[in-house]
Design a protein around this motif. Structure first.
Motif, short mmCIF file in Angstrom:
data_model
loop_
_atom_site.label_atom_id
_atom_site.label_comp_id
_atom_site.label_asym_id
_atom_site.label_seq_id
_atom_site.Cartn_x
_atom_site.Cartn_y
_atom_site.Cartn_z
N MET A 1 0.85 -1.20 0.00
CA MET A 1 0.00 0.00 0.00
C MET A 1 0.88 1.24 0.00
N GLY A 2 0.40 2.28 -0.66
CA GLY A 2 1.14 3.54 -0.67
C GLY A 2 2.11 3.68 -1.82
N ASP A 3 2.36 2.59 -2.57
CA ASP A 3 3.26 2.69 -3.72
C ASP A 3 2.63 3.60 -4.77
N THR A 4 3.46 4.41 -5.39
CA THR A 4 2.95 5.29 -6.45
C THR A 4 3.14 4.67 -7.82
N ASN A 5 3.96 3.64 -7.92
CA ASN A 5 4.18 2.95 -9.20
C ASN A 5 3.81 1.49 -9.07
N GLY A 6 3.17 0.96 -10.10
CA GLY A 6 2.88 -0.46 -10.14
C GLY A 6 4.02 -1.23 -10.78
N GLN A 7 3.88 -2.53 -10.80
CA GLN A 7 4.89 -3.40 -11.37
C GLN A 7 4.19 -4.36 -12.32
N VAL A 8 4.72 -4.53 -13.51
CA VAL A 8 4.13 -5.47 -14.47
C VAL A 8 4.45 -6.90 -14.02
N VAL A 9 3.40 -7.72 -13.86
CA VAL A 9 3.61 -9.10 -13.40
C VAL A 9 3.21 -10.12 -14.46
N ALA A 10 2.59 -9.66 -15.56
CA ALA A 10 2.24 -10.55 -16.67
C ALA A 10 2.06 -9.70 -17.92
N GLY A 11 2.54 -10.19 -19.05
CA GLY A 11 2.42 -9.43 -20.29
C GLY A 11 3.34 -8.21 -20.29
N GLY A 12 2.83 -7.12 -20.89
CA GLY A 12 3.61 -5.89 -20.93
C GLY A 12 4.55 -5.80 -22.12
N ASN A 13 4.45 -6.75 -23.04
CA ASN A 13 5.31 -6.75 -24.23
C ASN A 13 4.48 -6.48 -25.49
N ASP A 14 3.69 -5.42 -25.44
CA ASP A 14 2.71 -5.12 -26.48
C ASP A 14 1.68 -6.24 -26.55
N LYS A 15 0.61 -6.00 -27.30
CA LYS A 15 -0.39 -7.06 -27.41
C LYS A 15 0.04 -8.06 -28.47
N GLY A 16 -0.30 -9.32 -28.25
CA GLY A 16 0.07 -10.36 -29.19
C GLY A 16 -0.24 -11.71 -28.59
N ASN A 17 0.10 -12.77 -29.33
CA ASN A 17 -0.26 -14.12 -28.88
C ASN A 17 0.94 -14.98 -28.50
N ARG A 18 2.12 -14.36 -28.36
CA ARG A 18 3.25 -15.12 -27.83
C ARG A 18 2.99 -15.41 -26.35
N LEU A 19 3.76 -16.33 -25.79
CA LEU A 19 3.57 -16.70 -24.39
C LEU A 19 4.00 -15.60 -23.43
N ASP A 20 4.76 -14.60 -23.93
CA ASP A 20 5.12 -13.47 -23.07
C ASP A 20 4.21 -12.27 -23.31
N GLN A 21 3.08 -12.50 -24.02
CA GLN A 21 2.16 -11.42 -24.34
C GLN A 21 0.73 -11.76 -23.92
N LEU A 22 -0.09 -10.71 -23.78
CA LEU A 22 -1.52 -10.85 -23.56
C LEU A 22 -2.23 -9.95 -24.57
N ASP A 23 -3.52 -10.21 -24.79
CA ASP A 23 -4.31 -9.38 -25.69
C ASP A 23 -5.72 -9.24 -25.10
N ARG A 24 -5.98 -8.08 -24.53
CA ARG A 24 -7.25 -7.76 -23.87
C ARG A 24 -7.59 -8.74 -22.74
N PRO A 25 -6.72 -8.86 -21.76
CA PRO A 25 -7.06 -9.70 -20.60
C PRO A 25 -8.25 -9.10 -19.85
N THR A 26 -9.15 -9.96 -19.39
CA THR A 26 -10.39 -9.48 -18.77
C THR A 26 -10.51 -9.80 -17.29
N ASP A 27 -9.82 -10.83 -16.80
CA ASP A 27 -9.97 -11.21 -15.39
C ASP A 27 -8.72 -11.94 -14.94
N VAL A 28 -8.48 -11.91 -13.63
CA VAL A 28 -7.29 -12.55 -13.06
C VAL A 28 -7.61 -13.01 -11.64
N LEU A 29 -7.03 -14.13 -11.25
CA LEU A 29 -7.10 -14.54 -9.85
C LEU A 29 -5.76 -15.12 -9.43
N ILE A 30 -5.57 -15.23 -8.12
CA ILE A 30 -4.33 -15.80 -7.58
C ILE A 30 -4.60 -17.22 -7.13
#
Length: 206
Positions: A1-30
């Motif tokens: 809490m209190g962080d002003t910057n987030g951290q990318v934990v999945a995707g973040g390599n432009d949109k696409g269908n490689r395994l290191d990419q996402l394209d319009r993700p809609t939901d996530v759970l842990i």
């Protein structure tokens, strides 16, 4: 809490269908058991898992060929996924690609055994499935092993009356069975007590 910057934990390599990419993700759970994120990668028609361990650079495909929108996991680690193309919700064991139908699956429509673009879902401890049925402007409740659901919020057509919802999205149900739903096109969050014929606006709606 209190962080002003987030951290990318999945995707973040432009949109696409490689395994290191996402394209319009809609939901996530842990998934605490594997310390990983499970993600609906909607436009890539897949559900992917990304480890939360540092140094993770790509995900793995858990389920392919599914237009997934919403995710939930029950106490027994069954995964529930809504499919906006097939208008259904299925329950999966991790590692199982076929799953078991738990809601809808009878083409799109307004019947109690049908869904029309199911989006977000919530599953309680009895494995009851609640579904935001986006294009039918209602929230449906499907008891375990039932062939049809019950309308528990909305269902009075598109509109902004307290008996109505318009494209319901995010969903939470408390232990009393009270439903909290993001009523997206009405710019409000509503609370529907169990068995109520109308809801109360608790956020927005102005």
């Amino acid at each position: 809490m209190g962080d002003t910057n987030g951290q990318v934990v999945a995707g973040g390599n432009d949109k696409g269908n490689r395994l290191d990419q996402l394209d319009r993700p809609t939901d996530v759970l842990i998934d605490k058991e594997t310390d990983s994120l499970i993600i609906c990668d909607w436009n890539n028609r897949r559900v992917v898992r990304w480890s939360r361990r540092s140094g993770t650079t790509q995900g793995e495909i858990l389920i392919g060929n599914i237009k997934c929108w919403g995710l939930a996991m029950d106490d027994q680690r069954y995964l529930y996924i809504s499919d906006t193309d097939k208008h259904e919700v299925r329950r999966y064991q991790i590692g199982d690609e076929n799953g078991t139908l738990v809601a809808g699956g009878n083409d799109k429509g307004i019947g109690l055994n049908q869904l029309d673009v199911p989006t977000y879902i919530f599953v309680d401890q009895q494995q009851t499935v609640y579904v935001s049925n986006n294009s039918n402007d209602r929230v449906m409740k499907w008891n375990k092993d039932e062939k049809e659901g019950i309308i528990v919020a909305g269902g009075q057509g598109y509109g902004n009356a307290l008996t109505q919802l318009s494209y319901p999205r995010g969903l939470f149900v408390d232990t009393l069975g009270t439903i909290y739903v993001a009523d997206s096109m009405n710019d409000r969050v509503m609370r529907w007590p169990k068995g109520a014929k109308q809801g109360t606006v608790i956020v927005g709606g102005n």
